[in-house]
Design an enzyme around this catalytic site. Structure first.
Site, PDB file in Angstrom:
ATOM      1  N   HIS A 160      32.718  44.834  27.897  1.00  0.00           N
ATOM      2  CA  HIS A 160      32.297  43.436  28.042  1.00  0.00           C
ATOM      3  C   HIS A 160      30.835  43.395  28.450  1.00  0.00           C
ATOM      4  O   HIS A 160      30.421  44.112  29.353  1.00  0.00           O
ATOM      5  CB  HIS A 160      33.185  42.720  29.060  1.00  0.00           C
ATOM      6  CG  HIS A 160      34.439  42.196  28.438  1.00  0.00           C
ATOM      7  ND1 HIS A 160      34.802  40.861  28.475  1.00  0.00           N
ATOM      8  CD2 HIS A 160      35.407  42.818  27.720  1.00  0.00           C
ATOM      9  CE1 HIS A 160      35.939  40.693  27.834  1.00  0.00           C
ATOM     10  NE2 HIS A 160      36.330  41.860  27.362  1.00  0.00           N
ATOM     11  N   TYR A 202      34.576  32.645  35.217  1.00  0.00           N
ATOM     12  CA  TYR A 202      34.737  32.347  36.645  1.00  0.00           C
ATOM     13  C   TYR A 202      34.417  30.861  36.807  1.00  0.00           C
ATOM     14  O   TYR A 202      33.274  30.461  36.628  1.00  0.00           O
ATOM     15  CB  TYR A 202      33.779  33.198  37.479  1.00  0.00           C
ATOM     16  CG  TYR A 202      34.150  34.661  37.581  1.00  0.00           C
ATOM     17  CD1 TYR A 202      33.861  35.539  36.540  1.00  0.00           C
ATOM     18  CD2 TYR A 202      34.783  35.154  38.719  1.00  0.00           C
ATOM     19  CE1 TYR A 202      34.202  36.877  36.627  1.00  0.00           C
ATOM     20  CE2 TYR A 202      35.137  36.495  38.814  1.00  0.00           C
ATOM     21  CZ  TYR A 202      34.842  37.344  37.764  1.00  0.00           C
ATOM     22  OH  TYR A 202      35.197  38.673  37.851  1.00  0.00           O
ATOM     23  N   PRO A 213      39.509  39.969  45.463  1.00  0.00           N
ATOM     24  CA  PRO A 213      39.340  40.389  44.058  1.00  0.00           C
ATOM     25  C   PRO A 213      38.248  39.667  43.282  1.00  0.00           C
ATOM     26  O   PRO A 213      37.950  40.047  42.155  1.00  0.00           O
ATOM     27  CB  PRO A 213      40.716  40.076  43.465  1.00  0.00           C
ATOM     28  CG  PRO A 213      41.269  38.992  44.323  1.00  0.00           C
ATOM     29  CD  PRO A 213      40.755  39.271  45.703  1.00  0.00           C
ATOM     30  N   LYS A 226      35.812  44.520  42.775  1.00  0.00           N
ATOM     31  CA  LYS A 226      35.255  45.729  43.387  1.00  0.00           C
ATOM     32  C   LYS A 226      36.281  46.719  43.904  1.00  0.00           C
ATOM     33  O   LYS A 226      35.937  47.874  44.174  1.00  0.00           O
ATOM     34  CB  LYS A 226      34.326  45.331  44.541  1.00  0.00           C
ATOM     35  CG  LYS A 226      33.063  44.663  44.072  1.00  0.00           C
ATOM     36  CD  LYS A 226      32.185  45.618  43.326  1.00  0.00           C
ATOM     37  CE  LYS A 226      31.042  44.937  42.630  1.00  0.00           C
ATOM     38  NZ  LYS A 226      30.869  45.395  41.250  1.00  0.00           N
ATOM     39  N   TYR A 242      27.615  43.087  40.053  1.00  0.00           N
ATOM     40  CA  TYR A 242      28.891  43.005  39.319  1.00  0.00           C
ATOM     41  C   TYR A 242      29.113  44.258  38.466  1.00  0.00           C
ATOM     42  O   TYR A 242      30.202  44.822  38.427  1.00  0.00           O
ATOM     43  CB  TYR A 242      28.911  41.762  38.424  1.00  0.00           C
ATOM     44  CG  TYR A 242      30.276  41.422  37.853  1.00  0.00           C
ATOM     45  CD1 TYR A 242      31.097  40.478  38.460  1.00  0.00           C
ATOM     46  CD2 TYR A 242      30.744  42.044  36.702  1.00  0.00           C
ATOM     47  CE1 TYR A 242      32.346  40.158  37.940  1.00  0.00           C
ATOM     48  CE2 TYR A 242      31.985  41.747  36.167  1.00  0.00           C
ATOM     49  CZ  TYR A 242      32.796  40.808  36.784  1.00  0.00           C
ATOM     50  OH  TYR A 242      34.036  40.494  36.270  1.00  0.00           O
TER      51      TYR A 242
HETATM   52  C1  PHB Z   1      41.551  41.081  36.375  1.00  0.00           C
HETATM   53  O1  PHB Z   1      41.348  41.263  35.161  1.00  0.00           O
HETATM   54  O2  PHB Z   1      42.674  41.216  36.875  1.00  0.00           O
HETATM   55  C2  PHB Z   1      40.397  40.681  37.248  1.00  0.00           C
HETATM   56  C3  PHB Z   1      39.158  40.575  36.678  1.00  0.00           C
HETATM   57  C4  PHB Z   1      38.073  40.188  37.478  1.00  0.00           C
HETATM   58  C5  PHB Z   1      38.264  39.930  38.811  1.00  0.00           C
HETATM   59  C6  PHB Z   1      39.522  40.073  39.368  1.00  0.00           C
HETATM   60  C7  PHB Z   1      40.600  40.455  38.574  1.00  0.00           C
HETATM   61  O3  PHB Z   1      37.224  39.539  39.563  1.00  0.00           O
END
Ligand code: PHB
Ligand code: APR
Length: 388
Positions: free
Chosen positions: A72, A201, A292, A296, A382
């Site tokens: 990605h 997000y 989450p 990280k 990130y």
């Molecule tokens: C996930 O794909 O489960 C996932 C992705 C990004 C995050 C948290 C979880 O910040």
């Protein structure tokens, strides 16, 4: 039994450490109190930083990741009416990969059982002894109920947040920091083709939402909910309704499908220092937990064991203690950086019901969406800062 490094816990931290040590000729034994089935079935996050992908690939564990994982090149930040793409290669020259932690763990277990060092599942009564000496030992009961003693040079405490290792370190002094958040994540897995090319997000007055995925046909989505919520009160329809509202954008539709897994995850930040006591070294969730939002958790565990493997190889093969003596401080420097980033992403994107906070959050989101400098700061953190 005797080995050089006794590793407690067969999560990604313990298994990767065993692999990295084996590649440099250091023996280990991994003790896990759950079954293989349980360890491989745990649903966790799925974003791998560049250095995590490089570390797994260099350790000969990248085949399925490169075959089935998805590279990605950015993420979307959304607030009502706006969806803005952060282009990671443009901003910081790095990318991330979407590949479930469950898959990483399966690859690690398979490699371990395929001619790797011993991995004992379903052990119990693990106790650590003489960690302040150069000859520590681990007592445990094996899967057949037989009491065993494992003599070693070093113990690696990679047994997660609820393990036995951290309390042993803390018993010799040290301290912990904790921040619990007044919200939780309701997460679902759904057999629905992701309606987005990058993760989204989304800040929304009703609460945060995250659009992630596992494959071109499986979506992974999260909703900010009150920690007191019960999953049985959330029908699939109610979940999709809330997700649709929080991701709403003209001309764009969420794609729904059968929900195959749903659960509610608590959110906290936790750091325990030091990450060492004598010949006992902590890594991963045994020493720290991040919410989450910054993706990280797994990446920090990989960074820890990358540093720890280097330190233990030098200690056990060159009899040099310099890296082992500075491991805790060097690992914690990165732990606090990632703890700050995860806290800042969490604080910026989750609503607390305070209007003033809401305006501050939107001001910060608009800054990141309009300033290359602010966007680069997020992108660098990130995609993963250099290890060591
Ligand atoms: C996930 O794909 O489960 C996932 C992705 C990004 C995050 C948290 C979880 O910040
Ligand atoms: N004896 C043996 N094994 C134990 C014990 C014990 N007393 N206590 C716990 N374990 C095992 C657990 O069953 C688990 O398999 O230790 C393992 C710890 O693994 P994780 O919790 O996955 O921790 P870690 O390897 O550090 O991975 C961190 O996991 O929770 C996610 O977000 C987190 O992605 C991060 C990653």
């Amino acid at each position: 039994m005797r080995t050089q490094v006794a590793i407690i816990g067969a999560g990604p931290a313990g298994l990767l450490l065993s692999r990295l040590l084996a590649l440099q000729g250091v023996d280990s034994v991994v003790l896990e109190n759950r079954s293989r089935g349980y360890v491989e079935a745990r649903i966790r996050a799925g974003i791998l930083e560049q250095h995590t992908v490089d570390t797994l690939t260099d350790a000969g564990l990248g085949d399925r990741l490169h075959r089935e994982g998805m590279e990605h090149r950015g993420i979307y930040l959304q607030h009502p009416g706006t969806r803005h793409k952060l282009d990671f290669p443009e901003l910081c020259g790095r990318t991330v990969w979407v590949y479930g932690q469950t898959e990483v763990t399966k690859d690690l277990v398979k490699a371990q059982l395929d001619g790797g060092p011993p991995l004992l599942f379903e052990v119990s009564d693990v106790t650590l002894e003489d960690v302040d000496s150069d000859t520590p030992r681990v007592r445990f009961t094996d899967a057949d109920g037989v009491a065993q003693v494992l003599d070693c040079d070093v113990i690696a405490g990679t047994d997660g947040f609820h393990g036995v290792s951290r309390p042993v370190v803390q018993a010799a002094g040290g301290r912990t920091w904790e921040r619990t958040y007044p919200y939780a994540w309701l997460g679902i897995l759904a057999d629905a083709a992701p309606a987005t090319d990058e993760l989204i997000y989304a800040w929304h007055p009703e609460g945060f939402a995250l659009y992630s995925m596992r494959s071109p046909s499986v979506s992974r989505l999260y909703l900010q909910v009150d920690p007191a919520e019960r999953i049985e009160d959330w029908s699939d329809d109610r979940i999709w309704e809330n997700l649709s509202r929080r991701f709403a954008l003209d001309g764009w539709e969420i794609s729904t499908g059968p929900v195959t897994e749903k659960s509610i995850l608590p959110m906290r930040s936790f750091v325990s220092t030091p990450m060492r006591r004598g010949r006992l070294f902590l890594a991963g969730d045994a020493a720290h937990i991040v919410p989450p939002t910054g993706a990280k958790g797994l990446n920090l565990a990989v960074a820890d064991v990358t540093l720890l493997a280097q330190a233990l190889v030098r200690l056990l093969t060159e009899k040099q203690a310099d890296l082992a003596d500075t491991y805790s401080d060097r690992a914690l420097a990165r732990v606090w950086r990632c703890t700050h980033f995860s806290w800042s992403m969490t604080s910026m994107l989750h609503t607390s019901g305070d209007d003033f906070d809401a305006q501050l959050q939107l001001a910060q989101l608009q800054r990141i969406c309009s300033s290359e400098t602010a966007a680069r700061e997020l992108a660098e953190n990130y995609t993963g800062l250099p290890v060591g």
